[in-house]
Write a protein that holds these residues in place. Structure first.
Motif, PDB file in Angstrom:
ATOM      1  N   PRO A 102       0.935  -1.338   0.001  1.00 50.84           N
ATOM      2  CA  PRO A 102      -0.032   0.151  -0.133  1.00 50.84           C
ATOM      3  C   PRO A 102       1.085   1.352  -0.067  1.00 50.84           C
ATOM      4  N   ASN A 103       1.439   1.732  -1.044  1.00 51.15           N
ATOM      5  CA  ASN A 103       2.103   2.881  -1.425  1.00 51.15           C
ATOM      6  C   ASN A 103       2.257   3.119  -2.935  1.00 51.15           C
ATOM      7  N   SER A 104       2.096   4.290  -3.153  1.00 52.26           N
ATOM      8  CA  SER A 104       2.255   4.973  -4.585  1.00 52.26           C
ATOM      9  C   SER A 104       1.166   4.654  -5.270  1.00 52.26           C
ATOM     10  N   LEU A 105       0.674   6.102  -5.944  1.00 50.47           N
ATOM     11  CA  LEU A 105      -0.446   6.188  -6.825  1.00 50.47           C
ATOM     12  C   LEU A 105      -0.309   5.173  -8.078  1.00 50.47           C
ATOM     13  N   GLU A 106       0.784   5.637  -8.424  1.00 51.49           N
ATOM     14  CA  GLU A 106       1.411   5.081  -9.751  1.00 51.49           C
ATOM     15  C   GLU A 106       1.692   3.687  -9.754  1.00 51.49           C
ATOM     16  N   GLU A 107       2.284   3.053  -8.729  1.00 53.29           N
ATOM     17  CA  GLU A 107       2.790   1.809  -8.504  1.00 53.29           C
ATOM     18  C   GLU A 107       1.531   0.921  -8.497  1.00 53.29           C
TER      19      GLU A 107
ATOM     20  N   THR B 239       8.918   6.722  -8.550  1.00 54.14           N
ATOM     21  CA  THR B 239       8.194   5.480  -8.387  1.00 54.14           C
ATOM     22  C   THR B 239       8.959   4.234  -8.534  1.00 54.14           C
ATOM     23  N   ASN B 240       9.826   4.159  -9.695  1.00 59.67           N
ATOM     24  CA  ASN B 240      10.765   3.120  -9.503  1.00 59.67           C
ATOM     25  C   ASN B 240      11.956   3.013  -8.650  1.00 59.67           C
ATOM     26  N   THR B 241      12.302   4.210  -7.804  1.00 60.97           N
ATOM     27  CA  THR B 241      13.153   4.166  -7.032  1.00 60.97           C
ATOM     28  C   THR B 241      12.702   3.802  -5.404  1.00 60.97           C
ATOM     29  N   TYR B 242      11.613   4.330  -5.226  1.00 59.06           N
ATOM     30  CA  TYR B 242      10.916   4.316  -3.587  1.00 59.06           C
ATOM     31  C   TYR B 242       9.842   3.487  -3.551  1.00 59.06           C
ATOM     32  N   ALA B 243       9.148   2.999  -4.394  1.00 59.91           N
ATOM     33  CA  ALA B 243       7.845   2.416  -4.218  1.00 59.91           C
ATOM     34  C   ALA B 243       8.201   0.897  -3.964  1.00 59.91           C
ATOM     35  N   VAL B 244       7.636   0.286  -2.801  1.00 63.46           N
ATOM     36  CA  VAL B 244       7.579  -1.007  -2.707  1.00 63.46           C
ATOM     37  C   VAL B 244       6.667  -1.865  -3.561  1.00 63.46           C
ATOM     38  N   ALA B 245       7.118  -2.466  -4.232  1.00 63.78           N
ATOM     39  CA  ALA B 245       6.256  -3.415  -5.168  1.00 63.78           C
ATOM     40  C   ALA B 245       5.624  -4.720  -4.453  1.00 63.78           C
ATOM     41  N   ARG B 246       5.651  -5.527  -5.319  1.00 66.66           N
ATOM     42  CA  ARG B 246       4.791  -6.892  -4.818  1.00 66.66           C
ATOM     43  C   ARG B 246       5.753  -7.652  -3.569  1.00 66.66           C
ATOM     44  N   ARG B 247       5.263  -7.732  -2.596  1.00 65.19           N
ATOM     45  CA  ARG B 247       5.882  -8.853  -1.527  1.00 65.19           C
ATOM     46  C   ARG B 247       4.639  -9.810  -1.113  1.00 65.19           C
TER      47      ARG B 247
ATOM     48  N   MET C 273      -4.513  13.626  -7.204  1.00 65.01           N
ATOM     49  CA  MET C 273      -4.939  13.259  -8.575  1.00 65.01           C
ATOM     50  C   MET C 273      -6.217  14.260  -8.750  1.00 65.01           C
ATOM     51  N   TYR C 274      -6.145  14.849 -10.089  1.00 68.88           N
ATOM     52  CA  TYR C 274      -7.415  15.586 -10.378  1.00 68.88           C
ATOM     53  C   TYR C 274      -7.965  15.026 -11.693  1.00 68.88           C
ATOM     54  N   VAL C 275      -9.346  14.659 -11.813  1.00 68.75           N
ATOM     55  CA  VAL C 275      -9.710  14.245 -13.144  1.00 68.75           C
ATOM     56  C   VAL C 275     -10.905  15.148 -13.376  1.00 68.75           C
ATOM     57  N   GLN C 276     -11.056  15.902 -14.564  1.00 66.53           N
ATOM     58  CA  GLN C 276     -11.884  16.753 -15.061  1.00 66.53           C
ATOM     59  C   GLN C 276     -12.198  16.437 -16.524  1.00 66.53           C
ATOM     60  N   GLY C 277     -13.431  15.528 -16.720  1.00 66.60           N
ATOM     61  CA  GLY C 277     -13.679  15.046 -17.957  1.00 66.60           C
ATOM     62  C   GLY C 277     -12.488  14.192 -18.680  1.00 66.60           C
ATOM     63  N   PRO C 278     -11.884  14.889 -19.976  1.00 69.40           N
ATOM     64  CA  PRO C 278     -10.787  13.971 -20.389  1.00 69.40           C
ATOM     65  C   PRO C 278      -9.797  14.383 -19.967  1.00 69.40           C
ATOM     66  N   PHE C 279      -9.381  15.262 -19.142  1.00 71.77           N
ATOM     67  CA  PHE C 279      -8.168  15.530 -18.442  1.00 71.77           C
ATOM     68  C   PHE C 279      -7.792  15.108 -17.139  1.00 71.77           C
ATOM     69  N   LYS C 280      -6.490  14.764 -17.013  1.00 71.97           N
ATOM     70  CA  LYS C 280      -6.066  13.982 -15.620  1.00 71.97           C
ATOM     71  C   LYS C 280      -4.778  14.603 -15.303  1.00 71.97           C
ATOM     72  N   ALA C 281      -4.631  15.418 -14.157  1.00 67.54           N
ATOM     73  CA  ALA C 281      -3.502  15.808 -13.386  1.00 67.54           C
ATOM     74  C   ALA C 281      -3.009  14.939 -12.235  1.00 67.54           C
ATOM     75  N   GLN C 282      -1.645  14.369 -12.224  1.00 71.37           N
ATOM     76  CA  GLN C 282      -1.277  13.675 -11.010  1.00 71.37           C
ATOM     77  C   GLN C 282      -0.102  14.256 -10.444  1.00 71.37           C
ATOM     78  N   ALA C 283       0.316  13.996  -9.167  1.00 72.87           N
ATOM     79  CA  ALA C 283       1.609  14.107  -8.613  1.00 72.87           C
ATOM     80  C   ALA C 283       1.643  13.181  -7.496  1.00 72.87           C
ATOM     81  N   GLU C 284       2.936  13.033  -7.155  1.00 75.90           N
ATOM     82  CA  GLU C 284       3.446  12.120  -6.036  1.00 75.90           C
ATOM     83  C   GLU C 284       4.759  12.873  -5.449  1.00 75.90           C
ATOM     84  N   TYR C 285       4.872  12.743  -4.026  1.00 75.72           N
ATOM     85  CA  TYR C 285       6.172  13.197  -3.507  1.00 75.72           C
ATOM     86  C   TYR C 285       6.723  12.042  -2.430  1.00 75.72           C
ATOM     87  N   PHE C 286       8.061  11.715  -2.729  1.00 78.31           N
ATOM     88  CA  PHE C 286       8.549  10.733  -1.570  1.00 78.31           C
ATOM     89  C   PHE C 286       9.773  11.350  -0.910  1.00 78.31           C
TER      90      PHE C 286
END
Length: 403
Positions: free
Chosen positions: A123-128, A144-152, A252-265
């Motif tokens: 349970p970490n990282s929206l993109e992961e 994401t590739n550097t900090y996110a913990v994937a499958r365990r 993350m913000y979605v408005q119709g066909p637009f999506k803005a997304q951000a993450e900080y680690f």
């Protein structure tokens, strides 16, 4: 490896000869479990416009400034039932490793309230946590590739509703031998104060804390090119590392066909014989569905449906900015005139990356992607006795088939 190729060939052939293409293939109902079969095949090409480092030169694969590779070959069996149980067994024939392989019990029959056992994304990282087949860009963000913990392997508990979720997990090693190790725990909470069709506002916080493998940790990152064999930022081995804890914030913000997304680690490493090490990074991205489609939202992650017009397909345009800083220290004056400066701390380097790209989803099963990546990195070099810049550009392409 020959067996893996045969298995993949048979699976793709079976999917291609299904009378009507679907996102998944229904197999049968066995023991009260509705079994379906899914797959994902991705083939990538990277063309490198090198600056200083030869981004694909360390392995000498083809002697050219390009690489081509089957990136993923994922085969997944899923089951619903009996009762409130759901299960999944996934395997990547390209990487020779298990994917999600777990069982989930929905408490009270509620999909937002569950207990999960096995291997799953932590349970970490929206993109992961988002679906790989619907990645906005060919390479995930550097952070994401550097900090996110994937499958365990672990045990997880989730509770939530349509607009909020809380997930906790205790985990250990990866299921496949000789891959990621280190026991720890993770927490993630999400809240969507706006959650309507085509209008979504999402916030999330996560925290992961786990043991380092053999008391050694190395953080490094490719220049947002999955086929590159060189990392432009690299801490080297920190051999007296005990634990790493990572705090993540997402929006993350979605408005119709637009999506803005951000993450900080922000990651902190506890060390025995040196000062503790801290590094951080973030990304900002925006995607526009030119053909008008929008995103769904469930369980704290976005989803992307099929094209409005399958014959025409869905077109996307996107841009992303990445920043990562693996420096935690500085330089001291040399002990004698003409000597090299002394490194005080860890100088893993900094890297900024711009990515622009386009995706085309055609019908129910195909996707083509094209990205252009512009990199600006700077890292201390002991041989140069100073910081050295490296600013390559990369053209990336991907063909994808999924069912």
């Amino acid at each position: 490896m020959k067996l893996h190729r045969q298995l993949l060939t048979a699976a793709v052939a079976a999917a291609l000869f299904v009378p009507v293409a679907h996102a998944e293939v229904a197999i049968d109902v066995i023991g009260g479990s509705e079994i379906t079969f899914e797959g994902l095949v991705q083939a990538d090409g990277n063309w490198f416009d090198n600056d200083r480092a030869d981004l694909n030169g360390s392995t000498g694969k083809n002697g050219k400034d390009s690489e081509f590779e089957l990136r993923r070959a994922e085969l997944v069996l899923k089951g619903k039932g009996p009762g409130n149980i759901e299960w999944v067994v996934g395997y990547d024939a390209k990487a020779d490793k298990f994917l999600d392989t777990n069982a989930k019990y929905k408490l009270g029959g509620n999909s937002n309230h569950y207990l999960q056992v096995g291997q799953y994304k932590q349970p970490n990282s929206l993109e992961e946590l988002s679906s790989t087949k619907n990645n906005d860009f060919i390479s995930k963000a550097t952070v994401t590739n550097t900090y996110a913990v994937a499958r365990r392997l672990g045990v997880g508990y989730g509770l939530g509703d349509s607009n909020w979720s809380v997930t906790a997990s205790a985990f250990g090693r990866e299921l496949t031998r000789d891959l990621a190790h280190g026991s720890g725990y993770g927490l993630r909470g999400t809240f969507a104060p706006i959650n309507d069709k085509g209008n979504i506002l999402h916030f999330g916080l996560s925290y992961a804390d786990y043991d380092t493998d053999a008391d050694t940790l190395r953080l490094r990152a490719r220049p947002n090119a999955d086929l590159a064999t060189v990392r432009l930022v690299d801490t080297g081995d920190m051999k007296d590392s005990d634990r790493i804890s990572t705090l993540g914030a997402e929006a993350m913000y979605v408005q119709g066909p637009f999506k803005a997304q951000a993450e900080y680690f922000n990651a902190k490493v506890k060390r025995y014989d040196h000062d503790n090490y801290t590094s951080d990074g973030y990304y900002l991205s925006g995607v526009w569905n030119v053909t008008g489609e929008t995103w769904s939202y469930k369980g704290g992650t976005p989803g992307l449906g099929l094209p409005n017009d399958p014959g025409r397909g869905m077109w996307q345009l996107g841009a992303r900015f990445d920043h990562i800083d693996l420096n935690d220290g500085g330089l001291r004056a040399p002990a004698m005139v003409g000597g090299a400066p002394l490194v005080d701390g860890v100088l893993g380097g900094k890297m900024d990356v711009w990515t622009v790209g386009a995706n085309w989803y055609w019908r129910s099963n195909f996707k083509a992607s094209l990205n252009y990546v512009m990199v600006d990195s700077k890292k201390y070099s002991s041989s140069a006795r100073g910081f050295v810049s490296d600013k390559p550009n990369i053209l990336e392409a991907r063909l994808q088939f999924f069912w």
